[in-house]
Scaffold this motif. Structure first.
Motif, PDB file in Angstrom:
ATOM      1  N   VAL A   1      14.366  69.762 -16.007  1.00  0.00           N
ATOM      2  CA  VAL A   1      13.143  70.337 -15.451  1.00  0.00           C
ATOM      3  C   VAL A   1      11.927  69.700 -16.107  1.00  0.00           C
ATOM      4  O   VAL A   1      10.942  69.343 -15.444  1.00  0.00           O
ATOM      5  N   THR A   2      11.985  69.533 -17.428  1.00  0.00           N
ATOM      6  CA  THR A   2      10.877  68.910 -18.157  1.00  0.00           C
ATOM      7  C   THR A   2      10.654  67.487 -17.687  1.00  0.00           C
ATOM      8  O   THR A   2       9.517  67.063 -17.481  1.00  0.00           O
ATOM      9  N   GLN A   3      11.735  66.736 -17.503  1.00  0.00           N
ATOM     10  CA  GLN A   3      11.611  65.349 -17.069  1.00  0.00           C
ATOM     11  C   GLN A   3      10.922  65.241 -15.713  1.00  0.00           C
ATOM     12  O   GLN A   3      10.005  64.442 -15.520  1.00  0.00           O
ATOM     13  N   PHE A   4      11.335  66.068 -14.761  1.00  0.00           N
ATOM     14  CA  PHE A   4      10.717  66.038 -13.438  1.00  0.00           C
ATOM     15  C   PHE A   4       9.236  66.411 -13.521  1.00  0.00           C
ATOM     16  O   PHE A   4       8.391  65.805 -12.861  1.00  0.00           O
ATOM     17  N   ARG A   5       8.930  67.419 -14.318  1.00  0.00           N
ATOM     18  CA  ARG A   5       7.546  67.872 -14.424  1.00  0.00           C
ATOM     19  C   ARG A   5       6.659  66.794 -15.057  1.00  0.00           C
ATOM     20  O   ARG A   5       5.553  66.523 -14.586  1.00  0.00           O
TER      21      ARG A   5
END
Length: 321
Positions: free
Chosen positions: A33-37
């Protein structure tokens, strides 16, 4: 108008914690999730800079070390620890713990940088400590211990970013800082996020966003886009726009209402509830954070700008024409 813009930013960001939690419950890890954000926000910020400030892509060599530290500590680790905390704690409590960064900034500024602070800081410390003890129900240890540690770790990262950023990147625009720190964080996190384990089907994976209201299935792409555009970049722009009409202190205090909106959205949407004692404790913590927000002479931490796109520098408490 300024208050309307600031509240709109707070509502969007407060709701984003619940969106993040839904994506993780659907199967994405906090790291993914962090990577996509990070990647999505870096792309959006870069596209805007192409239009409004192409000079921002030429970062002076002397700023690279600071930007790298800010990108790794203040964005990559911050966003990851917050996402992991949300996975283990109620959304509002995770955000409330992260907001103690405001108190940390004031304390470090006083003890290490010898800044003058108002006496209300010590009242703020007492309120935050008592309130957190009540929210956590320390007498019964009901909160997930690792989740609390992760949320406090996020607060430390946020405080570190402000303390470094306000002294080193003051001449760089907020949008440029957002782009560079998000880009650096994306590169850093790409080595550990496990993105290579995902395939394109993740974007069409069904996700139930109905919450307590009943089943409502949408493709994963929809909450991902919300997380980047409406949960990150839009609140950032709204916060910047609010500062055109409000003094920094007023904007920072309004930004603190994100915690209230986070609790409200998580309650209405996800069914996350607190008992009366915890609600009182949360209110006490928030009162302490607001007092700490106004304790430093002439400066305020605009945590709304920080938590939406990766922190930016603190701002002087002067009205913007």
């Amino acid at each position: 108008m300024g208050y309307l813009l600031a509240v709109a930013a707070a509502v969007l960001f407060g709701a984003n914690g619940s969106v993040t939690k839904i994506m993780m419950e659907a199967g994405l890890s906090p790291a993914q999730v962090t990577q996509f954000r990070l990647l999505g926000t870096a792309i959006v910020a870069g596209l805007v800079l192409v239009v409004v400030d192409r000079a921002a892509f030429r970062l002076p060599r002397r700023q690279w070390p600071v930007m790298i530290v800010l990108g790794i500590v203040g964005v990559a680790v911050l966003q990851a620890t917050y996402a992991a905390a949300v996975q283990r704690l109620p959304v509002g409590i995770a955000l409330l713990l992260e907001y103690t960064a405001v108190l940390m900034v004031a304390l470090v500024a006083f003890f290490f940088f010898k800044e003058q602070v108002k006496t209300r800081l010590w009242v703020a410390i007492a309120l935050v400590l008592v309130g957190l003890a009540v929210v956590a129900r320390v007498w019964s240890s009901e909160l997930d211990a690792l989740g609390v540690v992760l949320a406090i770790g996020a607060a430390v990262c946020l405080a570190a970013y402000f303390l470094i950023g306000e002294r080193q990147v003051a001449k760089t625009s907020a949008l440029a800082v957002s782009f560079w720190t998000m880009t650096i964080a994306t590169v850093f996190w790409s080595f550990v996020s496990g993105w290579w384990e995902l395939d394109a089907s993740v974007f069409t994976q069904p996700v139930d966003i109905g919450g307590v209201g009943g089943e409502l299935v949408v493709p994963m792409l929809l909450p991902l886009l919300w997380n980047v555009v409406l949960g990150t970049f839009a609140p950032f722009l709204l916060s910047l726009a609010a500062l055109r009409f409000l003094p920094a202190t007023a904007a920072g205090i309004v930004a603190s209402s994100e915690v209230i909106f986070a609790f409200a959205v998580a309650w209405l949407w996800l069914g996350e509830t607190l008992d009366v004692v915890q609600i009182v404790g949360a209110a006490v913590v928030l009162a302490g954070v607001i007092l700490a927000q106004t304790a430093r002479a002439g400066k305020v931490v605009d945590a709304d700008l920080a938590l939406t796109t990766g922190p930016i520098t603190t701002v002087r408490d002067t009205a913007v024409p």
